[in-house]
Design a protein around this motif. Structure first.
Motif, mmCIF file in Angstrom:
data_model
loop_
_atom_site.group_PDB
_atom_site.id
_atom_site.type_symbol
_atom_site.label_atom_id
_atom_site.label_comp_id
_atom_site.label_asym_id
_atom_site.label_seq_id
_atom_site.Cartn_x
_atom_site.Cartn_y
_atom_site.Cartn_z
ATOM 1 N N PRO A 274 0.994 -0.854 0.267
ATOM 2 C CA PRO A 274 -0.095 -0.237 -0.276
ATOM 3 C C PRO A 274 0.691 1.212 0.021
ATOM 4 O O PRO A 274 1.359 1.746 1.059
ATOM 5 C CB PRO A 274 -0.791 0.042 1.370
ATOM 6 C CG PRO A 274 -0.018 -0.988 2.081
ATOM 7 C CD PRO A 274 0.926 -1.762 1.422
ATOM 8 N N VAL A 275 1.309 1.763 -1.399
ATOM 9 C CA VAL A 275 2.271 2.737 -1.283
ATOM 10 C C VAL A 275 1.577 4.248 -0.413
ATOM 11 O O VAL A 275 2.147 5.691 -0.287
ATOM 12 C CB VAL A 275 1.976 3.610 -2.742
ATOM 13 C CG1 VAL A 275 3.415 2.266 -3.372
ATOM 14 C CG2 VAL A 275 0.805 3.939 -3.360
ATOM 15 N N ASP A 276 0.546 4.388 -0.055
ATOM 16 C CA ASP A 276 -0.063 5.559 0.930
ATOM 17 C C ASP A 276 0.189 5.091 2.422
ATOM 18 O O ASP A 276 0.182 6.176 3.121
ATOM 19 C CB ASP A 276 -1.472 5.507 1.134
ATOM 20 C CG ASP A 276 -2.743 5.114 0.870
ATOM 21 O OD1 ASP A 276 -2.195 3.535 1.039
ATOM 22 O OD2 ASP A 276 -3.232 5.014 1.444
ATOM 23 N N ALA A 277 0.773 4.209 2.980
ATOM 24 C CA ALA A 277 0.888 3.623 4.332
ATOM 25 C C ALA A 277 2.542 4.944 4.247
ATOM 26 O O ALA A 277 3.374 4.605 3.672
ATOM 27 C CB ALA A 277 1.160 1.983 4.437
ATOM 28 N N ALA A 278 2.314 5.192 6.010
ATOM 29 C CA ALA A 278 3.978 5.079 6.330
ATOM 30 C C ALA A 278 4.539 4.488 6.610
ATOM 31 O O ALA A 278 5.786 4.834 6.871
ATOM 32 C CB ALA A 278 3.481 5.745 7.676
ATOM 33 N N ALA A 279 4.055 3.217 6.897
ATOM 34 C CA ALA A 279 4.601 2.506 7.462
ATOM 35 C C ALA A 279 4.473 0.950 6.980
ATOM 36 O O ALA A 279 2.921 0.763 7.151
ATOM 37 C CB ALA A 279 5.404 1.752 8.455
ATOM 38 N N ILE A 280 5.189 -0.073 6.601
ATOM 39 C CA ILE A 280 4.692 -1.339 6.260
ATOM 40 C C ILE A 280 5.687 -2.631 6.798
ATOM 41 O O ILE A 280 6.466 -2.218 7.545
ATOM 42 C CB ILE A 280 4.756 -1.882 4.994
ATOM 43 C CG1 ILE A 280 5.699 -2.084 3.742
ATOM 44 C CG2 ILE A 280 3.539 -1.337 4.087
ATOM 45 C CD1 ILE A 280 5.153 -3.242 3.259
ATOM 46 N N LEU A 281 4.771 -3.346 8.124
ATOM 47 C CA LEU A 281 5.794 -3.911 8.939
ATOM 48 C C LEU A 281 5.382 -5.917 7.979
ATOM 49 O O LEU A 281 4.111 -5.972 7.350
ATOM 50 C CB LEU A 281 5.255 -4.573 10.470
ATOM 51 C CG LEU A 281 4.669 -3.211 11.121
ATOM 52 C CD1 LEU A 281 4.708 -3.996 12.511
ATOM 53 C CD2 LEU A 281 7.011 -3.297 10.900
ATOM 54 N N LEU A 282 6.699 -6.399 7.630
ATOM 55 C CA LEU A 282 6.229 -7.541 6.955
ATOM 56 C C LEU A 282 6.843 -8.767 8.815
ATOM 57 O O LEU A 282 8.057 -8.286 9.188
ATOM 58 C CB LEU A 282 7.102 -7.713 6.191
ATOM 59 C CG LEU A 282 7.108 -7.376 4.548
ATOM 60 C CD1 LEU A 282 8.138 -7.222 3.702
ATOM 61 C CD2 LEU A 282 5.831 -7.231 4.001
ATOM 62 N N CYS A 283 5.462 -9.691 8.510
ATOM 63 C CA CYS A 283 5.866 -10.602 9.928
ATOM 64 C C CYS A 283 5.827 -11.864 9.462
ATOM 65 O O CYS A 283 4.540 -12.525 8.899
ATOM 66 C CB CYS A 283 5.149 -10.293 10.752
ATOM 67 S SG CYS A 283 4.803 -11.290 12.555
ATOM 68 N N GLU A 284 6.785 -12.601 9.237
ATOM 69 C CA GLU A 284 6.020 -14.020 8.904
ATOM 70 C C GLU A 284 6.576 -15.062 9.690
ATOM 71 O O GLU A 284 7.192 -14.907 10.973
ATOM 72 C CB GLU A 284 7.845 -13.984 7.245
ATOM 73 C CG GLU A 284 7.310 -16.062 8.001
ATOM 74 C CD GLU A 284 9.373 -16.519 6.866
ATOM 75 O OE1 GLU A 284 9.016 -16.094 5.323
ATOM 76 O OE2 GLU A 284 9.503 -16.835 7.589
ATOM 77 N N LEU A 285 5.465 -16.146 9.801
ATOM 78 C CA LEU A 285 5.272 -16.766 10.958
ATOM 79 C C LEU A 285 5.507 -18.122 10.329
ATOM 80 O O LEU A 285 5.057 -18.768 9.283
ATOM 81 C CB LEU A 285 4.258 -16.729 11.826
ATOM 82 C CG LEU A 285 3.834 -15.369 12.449
ATOM 83 C CD1 LEU A 285 2.607 -15.175 12.528
ATOM 84 C CD2 LEU A 285 5.035 -14.965 13.755
ATOM 85 N N ASP A 286 6.989 -19.283 10.848
ATOM 86 C CA ASP A 286 7.044 -20.257 10.283
ATOM 87 C C ASP A 286 6.828 -21.988 11.540
ATOM 88 O O ASP A 286 6.696 -21.493 12.401
ATOM 89 C CB ASP A 286 7.855 -20.459 9.819
ATOM 90 C CG ASP A 286 9.541 -20.499 10.301
ATOM 91 O OD1 ASP A 286 9.144 -20.104 11.719
ATOM 92 O OD2 ASP A 286 10.165 -20.732 10.063
ATOM 93 N N GLY A 287 6.805 -22.881 10.912
ATOM 94 C CA GLY A 287 6.842 -24.208 12.117
ATOM 95 C C GLY A 287 5.497 -24.688 11.771
ATOM 96 O O GLY A 287 5.385 -25.423 10.489
ATOM 97 N N VAL A 288 4.685 -25.201 11.780
ATOM 98 C CA VAL A 288 3.886 -26.643 11.778
ATOM 99 C C VAL A 288 2.458 -25.389 11.753
ATOM 100 O O VAL A 288 2.635 -24.679 12.143
ATOM 101 C CB VAL A 288 3.950 -28.146 12.602
ATOM 102 C CG1 VAL A 288 4.596 -28.827 12.929
ATOM 103 C CG2 VAL A 288 3.188 -27.635 14.186
ATOM 104 N N GLU A 289 1.608 -26.350 11.076
ATOM 105 C CA GLU A 289 -0.100 -25.355 10.238
ATOM 106 C C GLU A 289 -0.723 -24.715 11.931
ATOM 107 O O GLU A 289 -0.204 -23.253 11.952
ATOM 108 C CB GLU A 289 -0.799 -26.575 9.125
ATOM 109 C CG GLU A 289 -1.972 -26.212 9.199
ATOM 110 C CD GLU A 289 -1.650 -25.492 8.071
ATOM 111 O OE1 GLU A 289 -1.224 -26.137 6.719
ATOM 112 O OE2 GLU A 289 -1.954 -24.228 7.691
ATOM 113 N N GLU A 290 -0.940 -25.943 12.717
ATOM 114 C CA GLU A 290 -1.756 -25.020 13.472
ATOM 115 C C GLU A 290 -0.786 -24.420 14.878
ATOM 116 O O GLU A 290 -1.750 -22.995 15.015
ATOM 117 C CB GLU A 290 -1.510 -26.300 14.927
ATOM 118 C CG GLU A 290 -2.705 -27.676 14.254
ATOM 119 C CD GLU A 290 -1.448 -28.338 12.947
ATOM 120 O OE1 GLU A 290 -0.882 -28.842 13.464
ATOM 121 O OE2 GLU A 290 -2.375 -29.758 12.685
#
Ligand SMILES: Cc1cc2nc3c(=O)[nH]c(=O)nc-3n(C[C@H](O)[C@H](O)[C@H](O)COP(=O)(O)OP(=O)(O)OC[C@H]3O[C@@H](n4cnc5c(N)ncnc54)[C@H](O)[C@@H]3O)c2cc1C
Length: 489
Positions: A274-290
């Motif tokens: 979103p180019v109008d945002a002042a900032a973005i966070l990319l938050c990756e979560l990994d592991g088993v599905e549940e």
């Protein structure tokens, strides 16, 4: 009138007696690519470049340099952003890039033995079919070498959860100044004696030449999902990072980009930001599905509570790749909005993120130079990219001064002057801000223990006390704090 030829350089003659001609580069045109690394504002032609092809050749070069008192600058891919691989004018640049073989993959023990010139990304590519990977992933991973990663203790997006280079190396073989091979660490869980393996991490080519590395390999997680959260205020985004991690979630990657970085990356690779945002966070979560599903819900809730205006979960692998490609391409994307950029690297406690980003914006106004922030927010590892024009000599000087103030700010809030790019020539004076004389004297003593002649990557990373005295006298006038608005930590 015939002109007499210049006398042949005795050092080159000496090297020719122990190395094949194909390993020696001595004409100025061919040496040009070696005159700098990723910190291209600093340049110096070396006396000669050696492209080593065997460990025996590395040993031979070390012996020649020790006998002749010649400085040695090791070099991997030359992507260092702190001038660590910048040549010495009387010295040899010793390139390890041709030593690029993967020697052994041990899937059962989850490790691989590598020559130092193996590219970071090539490790994960080579073990992908085994369901394994090498976790530290600098954004330069397509080019940078494992030897350079060890020497800089490189980090990357996934280091928040899986550790820096230091946490993922089991053993290193190194050639000393006298040409001997020594080995530190072990494939077993512990090794007796001093932890000299850890000492090598981030030693910036000052203790010896890394000629073999055993890396730890990890099993690929079952799933990895990425959340993108947009904020209308950069300080709120900074505070959200600290809150998510304080809640007990350790994302496998937690990155932040500000408006300038978002816009440049979006224009470059159409990541879907979103180019109008002042900032973005990319938050990756990994592991088993549940586990991942539960963590996504928890993280979403916290992000909303901390002020996110929009949250999107990547729908599939394609979208995940697109979200990350914007982040990975943010540095090159700067070329679209500025002729040059100066990438700073400092680390601060996470809770100071919002505070420090606001101060950087203020400094940007003071210096009249734009800044884009794209960085490893989860680690508190800032990468302000100061935009300038190298054709305006005054601008590089201003960019350096601006960068210096950012590093002072990091120290003031309890952080450090480097997160992953090392000290090199770039930040050598800031070591005097970070450490007192007694600590620096210990650093020098360690260096001298390995290199009594001071030939390994001289004038980098560890300043002399005289240099610090001079710098401190000029730097902090009348005992003023570099940033009066902040208290000394
Ligand atoms: C676009 C871009 C993005 C980047 N992103 C990141 C990032 O996300 N994380 C990060 O940590 N870094 C990053 N970097 C910085 C850089 O890629 C790393 O510091 C990397 O580890 C350097 O590896 P190299 O092979 O290029 O080493 P070089 O630049 O050649 O050398 C770096 C240092 O290591 C020493 N050295 C090299 N090889 C050896 C050896 N075999 N033995 C002893 N000393 C040696 C050199 O003397 C020098 O001091 C980035 C750089 C660029 C240009």
């Amino acid at each position: 009138m015939s002109r007499s030829k210049p006398a042949p350089d005795p050092l080159i003659k000496h090297l020719q007696s122990v190395l094949p001609d194909s390993c020696i580069v001595s004409d100025p045109v061919s040496m040009k690519p070696y005159e700098c690394d990723g910190l291209s504002g600093y340049r110096q032609m070396p006396r000669v470049v050696v492209l080593a092809e065997t460990v025996e050749q590395v040993q031979a070069v070390m012996r020649v340099c020790q006998q002749t008192g010649t400085p040695i600058v090791p070099r991997g891919a030359g992507t260092s952003l702190s001038g660590g691989a910048m040549p010495h004018k009387n010295g040899v640049v010793l390139s390890l890039a041709r030593l690029n073989r993967i020697l052994h993959i041990d899937a059962q023990n989850r490790c691989a033995t590598l020559q130092p010139g193996v590219r970071n990304l090539a490790i994960s590519e080579a073990v992908e079919h085994l369901g394994l990977y090498y976790a530290p992933d600098p954004s330069s991973q397509i080019a940078c070498t494992i030897g350079g990663n060890v020497a800089e203790n490189a980090g990357g997006v996934h280091c928040l959860k899986y550790g820096l280079t230091v946490h993922n190396i089991l053993q290193v073989k190194m050639v000393t100044l006298s040409g001997e091979i020594v080995s530190f660490g072990s494939t077993a869980l512990d090794a007796p004696g001093y932890d000299l393996l850890a000492l090598l991490m981030g030693s910036e080519g000052m203790l010896g030449i890394v000629v073999e590395v055993v890396v730890r390999l990890l099993p690929r997680p079952d799933v990895a999902r990425v959340l993108m959260a947009a904020f209308d205020d950069i300080e709120k985004a900074g505070n959200a990072v600290a809150t998510v991690i304080a809640s007990g979630i350790i994302p496998s990657g937690f990155e932040m980009m500000d408006q300038a970085a978002i816009q440049a990356a979006e224009d470059f690779v159409s990541a879907g930001y979103p180019v109008d945002a002042a900032a973005i966070l990319l938050c990756e979560l990994d592991g088993v599905e549940e586990e991942v599903t539960a963590q996504i819900e928890k993280a979403k809730k916290i992000l909303v509570e901390t002020g996110a205006t929009d949250i999107r979960l990547a729908r599939d692998e394609n979208e995940t790749r697109r979200f990350w490609s914007g982040r990975k391409n943010a540095f090159p994307a700067m070329g679209r909005i500025s002729p040059d950029y100066y990438c700073m690297d400092g680390t601060i406690p996470r809770k100071e993120l919002g505070n420090v980003l606001t101060s950087i914006a203020r400094l940007s106004e003071k210096y009249g130079l734009r800044v884009a922030n794209v960085f490893h927010a989860g680690d508190g590892n800032l990468h302000p990219l100061i935009l300038y024009d190298a054709n305006q000599p005054e601008e590089f000087r201003k960019a350096e001064e601006f960068g210096g103030e950012i590093l002072d700010l990091c120290v003031t809030v309890g952080g450090t002057i480097t997160g992953e790019h090392g000290v090199g020539v770039e930040k050598i004076d800031r070591m005097c801000v970070q450490f007192d004389s007694a600590s620096l004297a210990q650093f020098r003593a360690v260096r001298l223990a390995f290199d009594p002649q001071g030939l390994l990557n001289p004038d980098k990373a560890v300043p002399t006390l005289a240099r610090c005295a001079e710098f401190n006298a000029m730097h902090v006038h009348h005992g003023e704090l570099p940033h009066p608005e902040l208290e000394r930590f």
